[in-house]
Write an enzyme that holds these catalytic residues in place. Structure first.
Site, short mmCIF file in Angstrom:
data_model
loop_
_atom_site.label_atom_id
_atom_site.label_comp_id
_atom_site.label_asym_id
_atom_site.label_seq_id
_atom_site.Cartn_x
_atom_site.Cartn_y
_atom_site.Cartn_z
CB CYS A 274 -0.91 0.11 1.12
SG CYS A 274 -1.76 -1.59 1.42
NE ARG B 51 4.22 2.09 -1.51
CZ ARG B 51 5.30 1.43 -1.65
NH1 ARG B 51 6.34 1.73 -2.23
NH2 ARG B 51 5.66 0.62 -0.70
CD1 TRP C 186 -2.24 -4.54 -4.92
CD2 TRP C 186 -2.07 -6.04 -3.33
NE1 TRP C 186 -2.38 -5.54 -5.46
CE2 TRP C 186 -2.19 -6.75 -4.38
CE3 TRP C 186 -1.68 -6.78 -2.29
CZ2 TRP C 186 -1.99 -8.17 -4.77
CZ3 TRP C 186 -1.73 -8.21 -2.39
CH2 TRP C 186 -1.83 -8.75 -3.64
N GLY D 67 1.73 -3.35 4.95
CA GLY D 67 2.34 -4.77 5.29
C GLY D 67 1.28 -5.70 5.61
CD GLU E 253 8.97 -8.53 -19.38
OE1 GLU E 253 8.61 -7.31 -19.00
OE2 GLU E 253 9.09 -9.28 -18.41
CE LYS F 233 5.46 -5.87 -18.77
NZ LYS F 233 6.59 -6.59 -17.96
CD GLU G 127 2.76 -6.81 -15.87
OE1 GLU G 127 2.76 -6.55 -14.61
OE2 GLU G 127 3.83 -6.87 -16.32
CE LYS H 13 6.96 0.01 -11.69
NZ LYS H 13 7.25 -0.74 -12.97
C1 AGP Z 1 6.38 -6.30 -14.22
O1 AGP Z 1 5.83 -5.43 -15.04
C2 AGP Z 1 5.62 -6.37 -12.69
N1 AGP Z 1 5.39 -5.10 -12.42
C3 AGP Z 1 6.24 -7.24 -11.66
O2 AGP Z 1 6.43 -8.63 -12.27
C4 AGP Z 1 7.63 -6.96 -11.30
O3 AGP Z 1 8.69 -7.02 -12.40
C5 AGP Z 1 8.12 -7.74 -10.07
O4 AGP Z 1 7.29 -7.48 -8.93
C6 AGP Z 1 9.39 -7.18 -9.67
O5 AGP Z 1 9.28 -6.05 -8.96
P1 AGP Z 1 10.73 -5.36 -8.81
O6 AGP Z 1 11.70 -5.49 -10.10
O7 AGP Z 1 10.52 -3.92 -8.33
O8 AGP Z 1 11.47 -6.14 -7.57
#
Ligand code: AGP
Length: 612
Positions: free
Chosen positions: A2, A27, A74, A103, A485, A489, A492, A607
């Site tokens: 969050c 977040r 979240w 958390g 990848e 993309k 997600e 994110k």
């Molecule tokens: C990728 O588009 C996602 N946002 C997610 O898979 C991300 O790569 C993953 O949570 C790892 O995040 P980080 O690189 O900030 O550790």
């Protein structure tokens, strides 16, 4: 994961909190809320959904006061609705306590049960309400003391901000596992989950460490360790340099598209001052591991999550080919609990955009606990992983706001290539080979820029296939991770089911998925396995599967086999991931747009994943 922002000052808190929540929305965006105080009065406002819902709600019910806490959620415990939105309340009257939390409290149900036995009635299904009720239960005029009493009872992770009309001038914060930063202003102070929320208000910040508690009011702030002695913590005030342009989309409709188009410049930034012609190598200022130690490394274990894990898989090919070092790539969430025997002389390399991903942080800590040297590739300056790793390399991709990672991926792959060159030059790479690799690296920003020429073709192909319910992404060697990848993309941001595979793996089962409704995206630029990939492509076509090919410019041969071809510039094979991923980013973007999805804030995601 969050977002929290709190304010104590002389200005109206509501607009400052709302602006901060907007910057933290990446977040989590299941619900949002705030609580401000005017003397004994607490003004609680919370709404399910995006910040905009809360803003609309506040129009008719403004929250007065120069002092408040706020949160964007979240959901981990309890559905995303008004009731479960933060802040959560404990106690009542002037003994009331309001809490926002980032958390997970793992033992919340035992604590809740204990409080219910004492007649305390709960309003929500959340773990956070337990914290609020516990603090209210221990509040005896001193909010900091009450919070300190409760923290040892909590098992799990938290970034907290707490207020009470009992002490209307102060905010108490605490950190264990979830990021929290204190912002120092003139006659005002802030707390936030990450510094980006403070842009435009202050650039003086202190990062709280685990097991630290802080207290702030408009004119003062203190940070203490959680120990009973209440030892004042040693803190470092850091200056953050803001670029106001970072947080707006400019001429782009979405942050994701802006960040796709920022890749050439981001690659330039990642190389700036790090390519060393004299040594025909790369060099990094923050590795904190001398050449002797690095030359003694016999193995590299890369650990990461999501897109960063895919960059790690490209790194595996790069280190093995360029530096001749054996590599394993581990999902951090598995690695942290796996007790795998690790040989001495193994270098642990964590890859992360945010620097706050809980599983990657835990994998890093586990490696340090076992005495292995750790490096991290990270994009966020001052993040927890950046502060806890032994050494590392910043990606310099600039803030990545779109939840779907794009420019961080290409910068991760580029930095891994430079690191492979650096390690290779101290092992098996000649200076002539080093000079050639430097030249090829320097050419990449232009090559990635040239790749944007495929945009219209990608948009047309997206219009043709955006209603498909399944996609397959296929590549080999350096492009197998890029296939993974591309599939991630699409999954997600468009919510279409997609799988990435090594192209030759299809005939061992997945080819059963092929039919007229399931497009297969083939990564087939010129290279050592071109002919092999072409036969794999033919196997799909033979079963009526529509094929979209990502091919090298002017490659007429592919065009004779496939209707939908997207051309990318010809580059050396080990650098193909940097150009081949761009049309996959754009394809996911346009398919998601055509399906009416929220490209920058996809459902169920956030994110940075700060809970495990
Ligand atoms: C990728 O588009 C996602 N946002 C997610 O898979 C991300 O790569 C993953 O949570 C790892 O995040 P980080 O690189 O900030 O550790």
């Amino acid at each position: 994961m969050c977002g929290i922002i709190a304010y104590a000052g002389r200005r109206e808190a509501e607009p400052i909190l709302i602006e901060g929540l907007r910057r933290l929305e990446y977040r989590g965006y299941d619900s949002a809320g705030l609580a401000t105080l005017t003397g004994p009065q607490v003004h609680l406002r919370k709404q399910a959904g995006r910040i905009d819902n809360l803003i609309r709600y506040l129009k008719d019910r403004p929250a007065p006061g120069c002092h408040g806490i706020s949160h964007t959620r979240w959901a981990t415990h309890g559905p995303a609705n008004d009731r479960n939105a933060h802040p959560h309340i404990g106690g009542n009257g002037d003994g009331l306590v309001a809490v926002v939390h980032n958390g997970v409290i793992e033992n919340y149900s035992a604590l809740k049960h204990h409080l219910q036995e004492q007649g305390i009635v709960f309003q929500t299904a959340t773990d956070t309400e337990v914290i609020a009720q516990l603090i209210a239960h221990h509040l005896n005029g001193d909010l900091m003391a009450a919070v300190r009493k409760v923290l040892p009872l909590l098992k799990g992770t938290y970034g907290l901000a707490v207020v009470s009309p009992r002490e209307p001038e102060v905010i108490v914060g605490a950190r264990l596992g979830s990021p929290l930063v204190l912002g120092i202003g003139k006659g005002e102070n802030f707390l936030a989950s990450d510094p980006s929320a403070l842009a435009g208000n202050t650039n003086k910040v202190v990062y709280l460490q685990d097991h630290q508690v802080c207290l702030l009011s408009r004119d003062r702030w203190t940070i203490e360790d959680q120990n009973p002695e209440r030892t004042p913590a040693t803190v470092a005030i850091q200056d953050i340099d803001w670029d106001p342009g970072d947080a707006d989309k400019g001429e782009f409709e979405h942050f994701m598209l802006k960040e796709i188009y920022e890749q050439p410049e981001a690659l330039e930034n990642a190389m700036r001052g790090r390519l060393d012609e004299a040594d025909a190598s790369a060099h990094f200022g923050g590795l904190n591991l001398d050449t002797q130690a690095l030359r003694g490394m016999d193995r590299i274990i890369i650990t990461a999550c999501g897109t960063s894990y895919h960059a790690g898989l490209v790194g595996e090919y790069l280190f093995e080919e360029i530096a001749r070092i054996p590599v394993e790539v581990e999902y951090a969430s598995e690695f942290r609990y796996r007790n795998r025997p690790i040989e001495r002389n193994t270098l642990m390399l964590a890859i992360t955009q945010s620097g706050e991903t809980a599983d990657t942080l835990a994998a890093l800590r586990e490696s340090k606990r076992k005495g292995h040297p750790t490096l991290a590739l990270c994009n966020v300056v001052g993040s927890t992983i950046a502060r806890e790793t032994d050494g590392g390399v910043y990606l310099h991709a600039g803030p990545e706001i779109g939840v779907a990672s794009t420019k961080a991926f290409t910068n991760q792959v580029l930095v891994l290539t430079m690191l492979a060159l650096y390690l290779g030059r101290m092992r098996n790479i000649s200076s002539l080979q080093g000079v050639r690799i430097l030249e090829e690296l320097r050419a990449m920003p232009k090559m990635v820029h040239r790749t944007f020429a495929c945009h219209d073709a990608v948009r047309r192909i997206a219009e043709k296939y955006f209603q498909a319910n399944n996609f397959l992404y296929l590549g080999r060697q350096y492009l197998y991770p890029v296939a993974l990848e591309g599939a991630l993309k699409l999954k997600e941001i468009s919510y279409i089911h997609a799988e990435g595979y090594p192209a030759a793996e299809m005939k061992h089962g997945p080819i059963a998925l092929v039919d007229e409704e399931t497009p297969s995206v083939f990564l087939i630029p010129r290279g050592a396995v071109f002919d092999k990939v072409m036969s794999n492509l033919e196997e799909i076509k033979a079963r009526g599967g529509p094929v979209i090919a990502i091919a090298s410019e002017q490659d007429q041969e592919v065009a004779t086999h496939v209707e939908d071809v997207i051309y990318i510039p010809e580059v050396p094979e080990y650098l193909q991931p940097l150009v081949a991923v761009v049309p996959l980013q754009l394809l996911a973007y346009h398919v998601a747009l055509l399906r009416g999805c929220d490209v920058d804030r996809p459902r169920n995601l956030a994110k940075s994943v700060t809970v495990e």
